[in-house]
Design an enzyme around this catalytic site. Sequence first.
Site, PDB file in Angstrom:
ATOM      1  CD  GLN A 151      -4.731  13.165 -47.556  1.00 56.51           C
ATOM      2  OE1 GLN A 151      -4.638  14.322 -47.136  1.00 56.51           O
ATOM      3  NE2 GLN A 151      -4.308  12.817 -48.745  1.00 56.51           N
TER       4      GLN A 151
ATOM      5  N   PRO B 289       0.816  -1.224   0.000  1.00 55.55           N
ATOM      6  CG  PRO B 289      -0.897  -1.611   1.541  1.00 55.55           C
ATOM      7  CD  PRO B 289       0.374  -2.200   1.008  1.00 55.55           C
TER       8      PRO B 289
ATOM      9  N   GLY C  44       5.048   1.487  -4.022  1.00 56.15           N
ATOM     10  CA  GLY C  44       4.744   1.002  -5.370  1.00 56.15           C
ATOM     11  C   GLY C  44       5.956   1.147  -6.269  1.00 56.15           C
ATOM     12  CB  SER C  45       7.312   4.012  -8.233  1.00 56.05           C
ATOM     13  OG  SER C  45       6.180   4.175  -9.034  1.00 56.05           O
TER      14      SER C  45
ATOM     15  CG  ASP D 165      16.479  -4.809 -15.872  1.00 56.33           C
ATOM     16  OD1 ASP D 165      15.738  -3.818 -15.942  1.00 56.33           O
ATOM     17  OD2 ASP D 165      17.551  -4.809 -15.244  1.00 56.33           O
TER      18      ASP D 165
ATOM     19  N   GLY E 143     -18.978   6.712 -33.093  1.00 54.93           N
ATOM     20  CA  GLY E 143     -19.821   6.387 -31.929  1.00 54.93           C
ATOM     21  C   GLY E 143     -19.811   4.912 -31.602  1.00 54.93           C
TER      22      GLY E 143
ATOM     23  CD  GLU F 143       6.044  -7.208 -15.218  1.00 52.80           C
ATOM     24  OE1 GLU F 143       7.232  -7.206 -15.554  1.00 52.80           O
ATOM     25  OE2 GLU F 143       5.264  -8.148 -15.441  1.00 52.80           O
TER      26      GLU F 143
ATOM     27  CB  ILE G 219      -0.577  -9.557  -5.582  1.00 53.18           C
ATOM     28  CG1 ILE G 219       0.092  -8.653  -4.542  1.00 53.18           C
ATOM     29  CG2 ILE G 219       0.330 -10.731  -5.983  1.00 53.18           C
ATOM     30  CD1 ILE G 219       1.270  -7.818  -5.051  1.00 53.18           C
TER      31      ILE G 219
HETATM   32  C1  LIG Z   1      -3.689  -4.455 -12.531  1.00 54.65           C
HETATM   33  C2  LIG Z   1      -2.412  -4.349 -11.771  1.00 54.65           C
HETATM   34  C3  LIG Z   1      -1.645  -5.481 -11.579  1.00 54.65           C
HETATM   35  C4  LIG Z   1      -0.468  -5.406 -10.831  1.00 54.65           C
HETATM   36  N1  LIG Z   1       0.246  -6.546 -10.587  1.00 54.65           N
HETATM   37  C5  LIG Z   1       1.279  -6.515  -9.700  1.00 54.65           C
HETATM   38  C6  LIG Z   1       1.919  -7.718  -9.266  1.00 54.65           C
HETATM   39  O1  LIG Z   1       1.610  -8.819  -9.731  1.00 54.65           O
HETATM   40  N2  LIG Z   1       2.896  -7.628  -8.320  1.00 54.65           N
HETATM   41  C7  LIG Z   1       3.279  -6.442  -7.779  1.00 54.65           C
HETATM   42  O2  LIG Z   1       4.148  -6.440  -6.923  1.00 54.65           O
HETATM   43  N3  LIG Z   1       2.690  -5.273  -8.168  1.00 54.65           N
HETATM   44  C8  LIG Z   1       1.705  -5.291  -9.110  1.00 54.65           C
HETATM   45  N4  LIG Z   1       1.086  -4.121  -9.497  1.00 54.65           N
HETATM   46  C9  LIG Z   1       1.509  -2.859  -8.923  1.00 54.65           C
HETATM   47  C10 LIG Z   1       2.227  -1.957  -9.906  1.00 54.65           C
HETATM   48  O3  LIG Z   1       3.486  -2.478 -10.204  1.00 54.65           O
HETATM   49  C11 LIG Z   1       2.276  -0.551  -9.273  1.00 54.65           C
HETATM   50  O4  LIG Z   1       0.966  -0.041  -9.305  1.00 54.65           O
HETATM   51  C12 LIG Z   1       3.227   0.380 -10.002  1.00 54.65           C
HETATM   52  O5  LIG Z   1       4.556  -0.055  -9.837  1.00 54.65           O
HETATM   53  C13 LIG Z   1       3.109   1.817  -9.503  1.00 54.65           C
HETATM   54  O6  LIG Z   1       3.076   1.896  -8.121  1.00 54.65           O
HETATM   55  P1  LIG Z   1       1.902   2.733  -7.393  1.00 54.65           P
HETATM   56  O7  LIG Z   1       0.620   2.275  -7.966  1.00 54.65           O
HETATM   57  O8  LIG Z   1       2.082   2.635  -5.929  1.00 54.65           O
HETATM   58  O9  LIG Z   1       2.131   4.223  -7.868  1.00 54.65           O
HETATM   59  P2  LIG Z   1       3.147   5.280  -7.238  1.00 54.65           P
HETATM   60  O10 LIG Z   1       4.485   4.671  -7.065  1.00 54.65           O
HETATM   61  O11 LIG Z   1       2.511   5.888  -6.055  1.00 54.65           O
HETATM   62  O12 LIG Z   1       3.254   6.345  -8.399  1.00 54.65           O
HETATM   63  C14 LIG Z   1       2.257   7.351  -8.635  1.00 54.65           C
HETATM   64  C15 LIG Z   1       2.736   8.230  -9.800  1.00 54.65           C
HETATM   65  O13 LIG Z   1       3.972   8.873  -9.424  1.00 54.65           O
HETATM   66  C16 LIG Z   1       4.958   8.578 -10.408  1.00 54.65           C
HETATM   67  N5  LIG Z   1       6.268   8.471  -9.774  1.00 54.65           N
HETATM   68  C17 LIG Z   1       6.616   7.757  -8.659  1.00 54.65           C
HETATM   69  N6  LIG Z   1       7.921   7.915  -8.402  1.00 54.65           N
HETATM   70  C18 LIG Z   1       8.422   8.718  -9.373  1.00 54.65           C
HETATM   71  C19 LIG Z   1       9.720   9.258  -9.670  1.00 54.65           C
HETATM   72  N7  LIG Z   1      10.779   8.988  -8.905  1.00 54.65           N
HETATM   73  N8  LIG Z   1       9.839  10.068 -10.746  1.00 54.65           N
HETATM   74  C20 LIG Z   1       8.784  10.357 -11.543  1.00 54.65           C
HETATM   75  N9  LIG Z   1       7.539   9.875 -11.314  1.00 54.65           N
HETATM   76  C21 LIG Z   1       7.368   9.074 -10.247  1.00 54.65           C
HETATM   77  C22 LIG Z   1       4.539   7.254 -11.023  1.00 54.65           C
HETATM   78  O14 LIG Z   1       5.130   7.050 -12.285  1.00 54.65           O
HETATM   79  C23 LIG Z   1       3.038   7.435 -11.070  1.00 54.65           C
HETATM   80  O15 LIG Z   1       2.693   8.177 -12.199  1.00 54.65           O
HETATM   81  C24 LIG Z   1      -0.069  -4.159 -10.301  1.00 54.65           C
HETATM   82  C25 LIG Z   1      -0.830  -3.019 -10.523  1.00 54.65           C
HETATM   83  C26 LIG Z   1      -1.994  -3.099 -11.237  1.00 54.65           C
HETATM   84  C27 LIG Z   1      -2.812  -1.855 -11.415  1.00 54.65           C
END
Ligand SMILES: Cc1cc2nc3c(=O)[nH]c(=O)nc-3n(C[C@H](O)[C@H](O)[C@H](O)COP(=O)(O)OP(=O)(O)OC[C@H]3O[C@@H](n4cnc5c(N)ncnc54)[C@H](O)[C@@H]3O)c2cc1C
Length: 385
Positions: free
Chosen positions: A282, A129, A132-133, A243, A344, A367, A158
Amino acid sequence: MHFELNEEQKEIKRAAREFCEKELTPELALEFDEKEEFPMELYKKAAKLGFTSMRIPQEYGGQGYGLLGDCIVVEEMCRVDPGIGVALSLGNLMIPDILLRRGTEEQKKKYIPPLARGDIISAAAFSEPEHGSDITRMDTTAAKSGNEWIINGSKEFITNAPIADVFIILCQTAPDAKPSHRGQSLLLVEKGTPGLEVTKLKGKMGIRPCITGSLSLSDVKVSEINIVGELNKGFYYALELFDGTRVTVAAQAVGMAQGALERALRYAKERKQFGSPIIQFQGVSFKLAEMATKIEAARLLAYKAAWLHDQRGEADPMATAMAKAYTGRVAMEVTDAAIQVYGGYGYLADYHVERFHRCAKITEIYEGTTEIQNLTILRYLMKQT
Ligand SMILES: Cc1cc2nc3c(=O)[nH]c(=O)nc-3n(C[C@H](O)[C@H](O)[C@H](O)COP(=O)(O)OP(=O)(O)OC[C@H]3O[C@@H](n4cnc5c(N)ncnc54)[C@H](O)[C@@H]3O)c2cc1C
C-alpha cells in the site's frame, strides 16, 4: 466547459502520441540531455507535421487549433520526454503570439509563416541580469536616431538564443518615464545584426535539449518598422503575452508528471520484493493513486485556462496563474514520487525518471515563478472581495 476532449481533440492527442512515441526514443532523450543541443532535425519533422504550430491560425501557416490544441500536443511531447518535449514546444515561442495580437500585417506575414513551418526559430528576451521577476524597469535601452533605434544592454536566460533567427526584445525606450514600465517597447531584431552577440549557457539542471543563452547588445541598429505595436506599451504587451504562453508551461508540467507516473506504474507492477510486485504494498500503490489524482486536477486547471483563452480570445490571468502554479508543483511532487517508486534505480539516468524530475523544476521558474503567479492570484482575489 466539457470535461472530456471532443473527437477532434482526441484525434490530435492520438496523432501526437504516435509521433512522439516513435520519434522521441529513450536513446535520443539520453543523448540530447547529455550533449545539451537542440534537436533541430526532429524539430523540423514535428513542424512539417504541424505539431509545433497548433495554436497558430491557418491563415499564417498554422493548424488553427488554439491554445487547447497546443496544450494537448505539448503534454504528449513532454510525457514522452521532458527535455526534447520542451525543446520542440518552444521552437517558435512568443513571437507569433505577440505579433498576432500587436504586430503589423507586414510583420505577421514576414515572421509567422516561416516560424509555423519550422524554417526559422524565435527567441523572446525580457529577463536581464538585474531584472528577472521584476521587469518594470529594463537596463537595456533603445534610443531613436533618425528612423532607426539603437539598442544597448544585455539579456539573460534567453531560450533558443544560440539558434534563433529572430528575437523580440523588451527595451527601455523612455528612460525617464514614471513609472518606468510606461517607457518600455518591444523591438524585433534579426540574427546577424551587427552588435548582437549570443553566448550559450551550459550546465542547466534540466530541459537540456532546450538551449539557453545570454545576449549582449552593443549599438545594435534596427529600423523603426521593427517596433511591435505602440511605442512605450511593451510592458503591457508582455503581461498580456505571458497570460497566454504560461498555459503552455502548465501543459509541459502536466505532460512531465504523466510520463513519470506511467513509468512508475509499469515499474511497480514488474519489480518484486518480499515475494510480490511492489504495487501490492500500500505504501507504493497509494502513492500511485495520489500521483494520478494530482495529475488529473492539474490537467483540468491547465485545460480550463487554455479553453478560457480560446473562448474569449484573450487569457484569464487568474486561471492561467492558478494553472501554472499548481501544475508546476504537481510535476515536482509526482516526479519525485516516481523516483521513490523506482528506489535506487530511480536515481540512475538510464531509468529516466530522474530526468523528469530535473526537467520539472523549470516549470516553477520560467515565465514567472510560482511566487509571481501567487501574486497574480491574490491580486484578482482582492478584486473579488
Ligand atoms: C532555462 C530558463 C529559460 C528561460 N527562458 C527565458 C526566456 O526565453 N526569456 C526570458 O526573458 N527569460 C527567460 N528565463 C528567465 C526566467 O523567466 C527568470 O529566471 C524568472 O522570471 C525569475 O527571475 P530571476 O531568475 O531573476 O529570479 P528573481 O526574480 O531574482 O527571483 C528570485 C526568487 O525571489 C522570488 N521573488 C522575486 N520577487 C518576488 C516577490 N515580489 N514576491 C515573492 N517572491 C519574489 C522569486 O519567486 C524567486 O524565488 C529563463 C530562465 C531559465 C532558467
